[in-house]
Design a protein around this motif. Structure first.
Motif, PDB file in Angstrom:
ATOM      1  N   ALA A  30       0.979  -1.298  -0.025  1.00  0.00           N
ATOM      2  CA  ALA A  30       0.060   0.105  -0.068  1.00  0.00           C
ATOM      3  C   ALA A  30       0.820   1.201   0.163  1.00  0.00           C
ATOM      4  O   ALA A  30       1.955   1.447   0.707  1.00  0.00           O
ATOM      5  N   SER A  31       0.418   2.363  -0.878  1.00  0.00           N
ATOM      6  CA  SER A  31       1.248   3.296  -0.913  1.00  0.00           C
ATOM      7  C   SER A  31       1.002   4.363   0.241  1.00  0.00           C
ATOM      8  O   SER A  31       1.790   4.965   0.392  1.00  0.00           O
ATOM      9  N   ASN A  32      -0.158   4.339   0.897  1.00  0.00           N
ATOM     10  CA  ASN A  32      -0.448   5.261   2.238  1.00  0.00           C
ATOM     11  C   ASN A  32      -1.421   4.418   2.970  1.00  0.00           C
ATOM     12  O   ASN A  32      -2.374   4.414   2.820  1.00  0.00           O
ATOM     13  N   ALA A  33      -0.802   3.621   3.865  1.00  0.00           N
ATOM     14  CA  ALA A  33      -1.232   2.768   4.796  1.00  0.00           C
ATOM     15  C   ALA A  33      -2.311   3.537   6.020  1.00  0.00           C
ATOM     16  O   ALA A  33      -2.996   2.894   6.354  1.00  0.00           O
ATOM     17  N   GLY A  34      -1.881   4.799   5.983  1.00  0.00           N
ATOM     18  CA  GLY A  34      -2.683   5.623   6.816  1.00  0.00           C
ATOM     19  C   GLY A  34      -4.193   5.760   6.274  1.00  0.00           C
ATOM     20  O   GLY A  34      -4.909   5.719   7.461  1.00  0.00           O
ATOM     21  N   ASP A  35      -4.285   5.779   5.175  1.00  0.00           N
ATOM     22  CA  ASP A  35      -5.772   6.027   4.837  1.00  0.00           C
ATOM     23  C   ASP A  35      -6.491   4.917   4.228  1.00  0.00           C
ATOM     24  O   ASP A  35      -7.294   4.758   3.488  1.00  0.00           O
ATOM     25  N   GLY A  36      -5.462   3.641   4.234  1.00  0.00           N
ATOM     26  CA  GLY A  36      -6.228   2.608   3.720  1.00  0.00           C
ATOM     27  C   GLY A  36      -6.129   2.260   2.100  1.00  0.00           C
ATOM     28  O   GLY A  36      -7.095   1.353   1.664  1.00  0.00           O
ATOM     29  N   SER A  37      -5.403   2.955   1.635  1.00  0.00           N
ATOM     30  CA  SER A  37      -5.475   3.151   0.146  1.00  0.00           C
ATOM     31  C   SER A  37      -4.711   1.645  -0.519  1.00  0.00           C
ATOM     32  O   SER A  37      -4.110   1.083   0.209  1.00  0.00           O
ATOM     33  N   LYS A  89       3.155  10.534  14.077  1.00  0.00           N
ATOM     34  CA  LYS A  89       1.672  10.742  14.283  1.00  0.00           C
ATOM     35  C   LYS A  89       0.978   9.529  13.330  1.00  0.00           C
ATOM     36  O   LYS A  89      -0.192   8.979  13.968  1.00  0.00           O
ATOM     37  N   ALA A  90       1.444   9.099  12.313  1.00  0.00           N
ATOM     38  CA  ALA A  90       1.113   8.094  11.634  1.00  0.00           C
ATOM     39  C   ALA A  90       0.951   6.796  12.385  1.00  0.00           C
ATOM     40  O   ALA A  90       0.129   5.871  12.126  1.00  0.00           O
ATOM     41  N   TYR A  91       2.013   6.654  13.023  1.00  0.00           N
ATOM     42  CA  TYR A  91       2.317   5.382  13.826  1.00  0.00           C
ATOM     43  C   TYR A  91       1.448   5.230  14.699  1.00  0.00           C
ATOM     44  O   TYR A  91       0.541   4.208  15.272  1.00  0.00           O
ATOM     45  N   ASN A  92       1.237   6.404  15.527  1.00  0.00           N
ATOM     46  CA  ASN A  92       0.288   6.272  16.671  1.00  0.00           C
ATOM     47  C   ASN A  92      -1.395   6.375  16.156  1.00  0.00           C
ATOM     48  O   ASN A  92      -2.069   5.842  17.027  1.00  0.00           O
ATOM     49  N   ALA A  93      -1.542   7.046  15.083  1.00  0.00           N
ATOM     50  CA  ALA A  93      -2.722   6.733  14.249  1.00  0.00           C
ATOM     51  C   ALA A  93      -3.184   5.195  14.344  1.00  0.00           C
ATOM     52  O   ALA A  93      -4.112   4.755  14.555  1.00  0.00           O
ATOM     53  N   CYS A  94      -2.147   4.411  13.685  1.00  0.00           N
ATOM     54  CA  CYS A  94      -2.128   3.122  13.763  1.00  0.00           C
ATOM     55  C   CYS A  94      -2.340   2.446  14.885  1.00  0.00           C
ATOM     56  O   CYS A  94      -3.159   1.195  15.005  1.00  0.00           O
ATOM     57  N   LEU A  95      -1.763   2.688  16.051  1.00  0.00           N
ATOM     58  CA  LEU A  95      -1.743   2.138  17.043  1.00  0.00           C
ATOM     59  C   LEU A  95      -3.153   2.286  18.031  1.00  0.00           C
ATOM     60  O   LEU A  95      -3.663   1.519  18.539  1.00  0.00           O
ATOM     61  N   SER A  96      -3.546   3.541  17.514  1.00  0.00           N
ATOM     62  CA  SER A  96      -5.017   4.010  18.426  1.00  0.00           C
ATOM     63  C   SER A  96      -6.069   3.024  17.693  1.00  0.00           C
ATOM     64  O   SER A  96      -7.060   2.903  18.589  1.00  0.00           O
ATOM     65  N   VAL A  97      -6.167   2.440  16.575  1.00  0.00           N
ATOM     66  CA  VAL A  97      -6.915   1.718  16.422  1.00  0.00           C
ATOM     67  C   VAL A  97      -7.278   0.414  17.045  1.00  0.00           C
ATOM     68  O   VAL A  97      -8.212  -0.125  17.529  1.00  0.00           O
ATOM     69  N   ARG A 137       4.464  -0.273  13.229  1.00  0.00           N
ATOM     70  CA  ARG A 137       5.881   0.493  12.955  1.00  0.00           C
ATOM     71  C   ARG A 137       6.296   0.068  11.363  1.00  0.00           C
ATOM     72  O   ARG A 137       6.690   1.241  10.776  1.00  0.00           O
ATOM     73  N   ILE A 138       6.067  -0.963  10.778  1.00  0.00           N
ATOM     74  CA  ILE A 138       6.375  -1.208   9.285  1.00  0.00           C
ATOM     75  C   ILE A 138       5.246  -0.423   8.453  1.00  0.00           C
ATOM     76  O   ILE A 138       5.712   0.334   7.518  1.00  0.00           O
ATOM     77  N   GLU A 139       3.873  -0.492   8.721  1.00  0.00           N
ATOM     78  CA  GLU A 139       3.049   0.408   7.683  1.00  0.00           C
ATOM     79  C   GLU A 139       3.101   1.824   7.759  1.00  0.00           C
ATOM     80  O   GLU A 139       2.888   2.451   6.638  1.00  0.00           O
ATOM     81  N   SER A 140       3.404   2.246   8.941  1.00  0.00           N
ATOM     82  CA  SER A 140       3.521   3.897   9.090  1.00  0.00           C
ATOM     83  C   SER A 140       4.905   4.274   8.593  1.00  0.00           C
ATOM     84  O   SER A 140       5.386   5.405   8.483  1.00  0.00           O
ATOM     85  N   ASP A 141       6.003   3.220   8.448  1.00  0.00           N
ATOM     86  CA  ASP A 141       7.355   3.686   7.951  1.00  0.00           C
ATOM     87  C   ASP A 141       8.195   4.091   9.143  1.00  0.00           C
ATOM     88  O   ASP A 141       9.260   4.338   8.948  1.00  0.00           O
ATOM     89  N   TYR A 142       7.650   4.073  10.334  1.00  0.00           N
ATOM     90  CA  TYR A 142       8.270   4.634  11.721  1.00  0.00           C
ATOM     91  C   TYR A 142       9.468   3.681  11.751  1.00  0.00           C
ATOM     92  O   TYR A 142      10.492   3.992  12.185  1.00  0.00           O
ATOM     93  N   GLN A 143       9.177   2.154  11.405  1.00  0.00           N
ATOM     94  CA  GLN A 143      10.461   1.439  11.621  1.00  0.00           C
ATOM     95  C   GLN A 143      11.585   1.603  10.797  1.00  0.00           C
ATOM     96  O   GLN A 143      12.805   1.559  11.356  1.00  0.00           O
ATOM     97  N   TRP A 144      11.341   2.304   9.516  1.00  0.00           N
ATOM     98  CA  TRP A 144      12.572   2.539   8.750  1.00  0.00           C
ATOM     99  C   TRP A 144      13.252   3.851   8.861  1.00  0.00           C
ATOM    100  O   TRP A 144      14.411   4.231   8.791  1.00  0.00           O
TER     101      TRP A 144
END
Length: 151
Positions: A30-37, A89-97, A137-144
């Protein structure tokens, strides 16, 4: 006997299958894991010309990025604190789910020395929590990008 012959023929056919028919693991990222695209990032070998002592780490990160945000941040080869805050912020958005948030651990002087993921609602076992943290971590790119922020 007929079942054994059919199974053997199927095994031979799968073994002889050309590699072009095998799945490409990078083709459905996915090119943008934050919006589920479901859009995918380009899979070309084009990448910025990274320089400096951490150029190989930057190239490895570039090849593993999942989001357009991550690519736009790393394009210049550096990750600023403000850029890392966007990814965090994207990492936390994923975790908040999943009812979790990442919190910064500080020393006595208030300097950040690490982080911890804490539940803010609900409960789950450690194994499930660890799996979700790794996934986010991976889907938000925080890992990298997080390791490159200090480089």
């Amino acid at each position: 006997m007929l079942t054994a012959v059919t199974l053997l023929a199927a095994c031979i056919a799968v073994t002889a299958m050309p590699t072009s028919l095998l799945p490409r693991p990078w083709s459905d990222v996915a090119s943008n894991a934050g919006d589920g695209s479901s859009r995918t990032l380009p899979t070309t070998s084009d990448h910025p010309e990274f320089t400096g002592p951490h150029k190989y780490e930057a190239l490895d990160a570039w090849n593993n990025l999942h989001t357009e945000l991550g690519r736009s941040i790393l394009e210049d080869g550096t990750v600023t604190p403000d850029e890392l805050a966007e990814v965090r912020k994207a990492y936390n958005a994923c975790l908040s789910v999943y009812g979790m948030q990442v919190r910064t651990i500080t020393d006595g002087d208030g300097n950040p020395i690490g982080e911890s993921v804490v539940p803010v609602r609900g409960s789950m076992d450690d194994r499930r929590q660890s799996s979700i943290v790794d996934q986010c971590r991976i889907e938000s790119d925080y890992q990298w990008l997080e390791p490159l922020a200090g480089a």
